[in-house]
Design an enzyme around this catalytic site. Structure first.
Site, PDB file in Angstrom:
ATOM      1  N   HIS A 109       2.681   2.012  -3.239  1.00  0.00           N
ATOM      2  CA  HIS A 109       1.808   2.571  -4.589  1.00  0.00           C
ATOM      3  C   HIS A 109       1.013   3.779  -4.224  1.00  0.00           C
ATOM      4  O   HIS A 109       1.455   4.667  -4.548  1.00  0.00           O
ATOM      5  CB  HIS A 109       0.196   1.344  -4.396  1.00  0.00           C
ATOM      6  CG  HIS A 109      -1.161   2.310  -5.256  1.00  0.00           C
ATOM      7  ND1 HIS A 109      -0.563   2.431  -6.938  1.00  0.00           N
ATOM      8  CD2 HIS A 109      -1.391   3.095  -4.646  1.00  0.00           C
ATOM      9  CE1 HIS A 109      -1.493   3.278  -7.564  1.00  0.00           C
ATOM     10  NE2 HIS A 109      -2.125   3.906  -6.656  1.00  0.00           N
ATOM     11  N   GLU A 110       0.957   3.720  -2.782  1.00  0.00           N
ATOM     12  CA  GLU A 110       0.824   5.602  -2.617  1.00  0.00           C
ATOM     13  C   GLU A 110       2.020   6.951  -2.769  1.00  0.00           C
ATOM     14  O   GLU A 110       1.268   7.740  -3.204  1.00  0.00           O
ATOM     15  CB  GLU A 110       0.037   5.436  -1.022  1.00  0.00           C
ATOM     16  CG  GLU A 110      -0.977   5.064  -0.603  1.00  0.00           C
ATOM     17  CD  GLU A 110      -2.472   5.622  -1.371  1.00  0.00           C
ATOM     18  OE1 GLU A 110      -2.445   6.900  -1.550  1.00  0.00           O
ATOM     19  OE2 GLU A 110      -3.132   5.448  -2.001  1.00  0.00           O
ATOM     20  N   SER A 111       3.122   6.165  -2.664  1.00  0.00           N
ATOM     21  CA  SER A 111       4.082   7.092  -2.340  1.00  0.00           C
ATOM     22  C   SER A 111       5.007   6.912  -4.179  1.00  0.00           C
ATOM     23  O   SER A 111       6.111   7.216  -4.037  1.00  0.00           O
ATOM     24  CB  SER A 111       5.346   6.406  -2.019  1.00  0.00           C
ATOM     25  OG  SER A 111       5.997   5.519  -2.000  1.00  0.00           O
ATOM     26  N   GLN A 153       0.656  -1.152  -0.525  1.00  0.00           N
ATOM     27  CA  GLN A 153       0.059  -0.545  -0.074  1.00  0.00           C
ATOM     28  C   GLN A 153       0.786   1.549   0.103  1.00  0.00           C
ATOM     29  O   GLN A 153       0.770   2.071  -0.671  1.00  0.00           O
ATOM     30  CB  GLN A 153      -0.762  -0.168   1.081  1.00  0.00           C
ATOM     31  CG  GLN A 153      -1.926  -1.159   1.198  1.00  0.00           C
ATOM     32  CD  GLN A 153      -3.128  -0.485  -0.352  1.00  0.00           C
ATOM     33  OE1 GLN A 153      -3.060   0.450  -0.553  1.00  0.00           O
ATOM     34  NE2 GLN A 153      -3.652  -1.545  -0.202  1.00  0.00           N
ATOM     35  N   ARG A 193      -1.419  -2.233  -6.834  1.00  0.00           N
ATOM     36  CA  ARG A 193      -1.729  -1.994  -5.681  1.00  0.00           C
ATOM     37  C   ARG A 193      -0.984  -3.623  -5.155  1.00  0.00           C
ATOM     38  O   ARG A 193      -1.066  -4.007  -4.580  1.00  0.00           O
ATOM     39  CB  ARG A 193      -2.821  -1.180  -4.854  1.00  0.00           C
ATOM     40  CG  ARG A 193      -3.148  -0.548  -4.422  1.00  0.00           C
ATOM     41  CD  ARG A 193      -4.349   0.308  -4.077  1.00  0.00           C
ATOM     42  NE  ARG A 193      -4.204   1.576  -3.934  1.00  0.00           N
ATOM     43  CZ  ARG A 193      -4.244   2.352  -3.391  1.00  0.00           C
ATOM     44  NH1 ARG A 193      -3.229   2.107  -2.147  1.00  0.00           N
ATOM     45  NH2 ARG A 193      -4.396   3.894  -3.902  1.00  0.00           N
TER      46      ARG A 193
END
Length: 194
Positions: free
Chosen positions: A48-50, A45, A167
Site C-alpha cells: 500500500h505505502e509504495s 503494508q 491495506r
C-alpha cells in the site's frame, strides 16, 4: 520469497516482483519477518505505502500537510526538520515512507548509511526494503502481526487509518497467497499473549 509468490501477494506483474523479491527476502530475514502471518502483514503494508512498488519517493505538491514539514511548524519540529527545505529534502522515501530529518538520521544510524547527506539512498530497492524492515522491527510490528492486529500496525505506520480498505484488501490477498488462515492467526495471537 519468490517473484511468483510476491506477485500473487500483491497482484503485480512477475517482472516487477523480480526486482523486489531478493531485497525483500534479505531484509525480512534480517529482521525476523519470517512467518507467513508476519510476511502477509508486512507485504500488505509496504504494498500500500509504495503503490505496489511504484512509488519510492513521496509525491510532492507541496500539499498543505507537506508545507507543514517545513520549520517553524510543530510538525517540522516533530520530524526534526530544522533547516528551510528539510521538508522536501527529507520527504517520505522507501517502502515505508521514512520522513523527516530525525527519522532519516535514526534509520541511517541503524543501517550504517549517511542518509542526511544522501537521502536518495532510500529510493533504491535494497535500501527501500531494508529501511522498511528496520522500521517494522523498530516499531514492534512482528508482535502485532503475530496477534493479527492489522489496525494497530496501520496506525504505527501511518499515524492513522489512511488507506485502510486497500491495506486490508492487500492483507487478505497476501494471506491467501501465503497460506495464512484464521486459525493460524488465532494461534499466533494466543502464543503472543502466553
Amino acid at each position: 520469497m519468490t517473484p511468483d509468490l510476491l506477485a500473487q501477494c500483491l497482484g503485480i506483474p512477475v517482472t516487477r516482483a523480480e526486482t523486489w523479491s531478493g531485497p525483500l527476502s534479505a531484509a525480512a530475514a534480517l529482521y525476523a519477518i519470517d512467518s507467513p502471518a508476519r510476511l502477509a502483514a508486512f507485504i500488505a503494508q509496504i504494498g500500500h505505502e509504495s503503490g505496489k512498488f511504484i512509488f519510492l519517493v513521496e509525491l510532492w505538491g507541496p500539499t498543505s500537510a507537506q508545507a507543514g514539514y517545513e520549520p517553524p511548524s510543530v510538525k517540522a519540529r516533530d520530524l526534526g526538520n530544522t533547516h528551510g527545505g528539510d521538508g522536501f529534502r527529507y520527504r517520505g522515501r522507501g517502502l515505508i515512507q521514512i520522513t523527516g530529518r530525525a527519522n532519516y538520521q535514526k534509520c541511517g544510524d541503524a543501517l550504517g548509511m549517511d542518509l542526511i547527506a544522501s537521502p536518495e539512498l532510500l529510493a533504491t530497492p535494497s535500501n527501500a526494503a531494508l529501511s522498511a524492515a528496520w522500521f517494522w522491527n523498530e516499531h514492534g510490528l512482528n508482535d502485532l502481526a503475530d496477534a493479527g492486529d492489522f489496525e494497530t500496525i496501520t496506525r504505527r505506520i501511518n499515524g492513522g487509518l489512511t488507506g485502510i480498505a486497500d491495506r486490508e484488501a492487500l492483507w487478505k490477498q497476501a494471506k491467501a497467497a501465503l497460506g495464512v488462515d484464521e486459525s493460524m492467526e488465532l494461534n499466533g495471537a494466543e502464543n503472543a499473549s502466553s
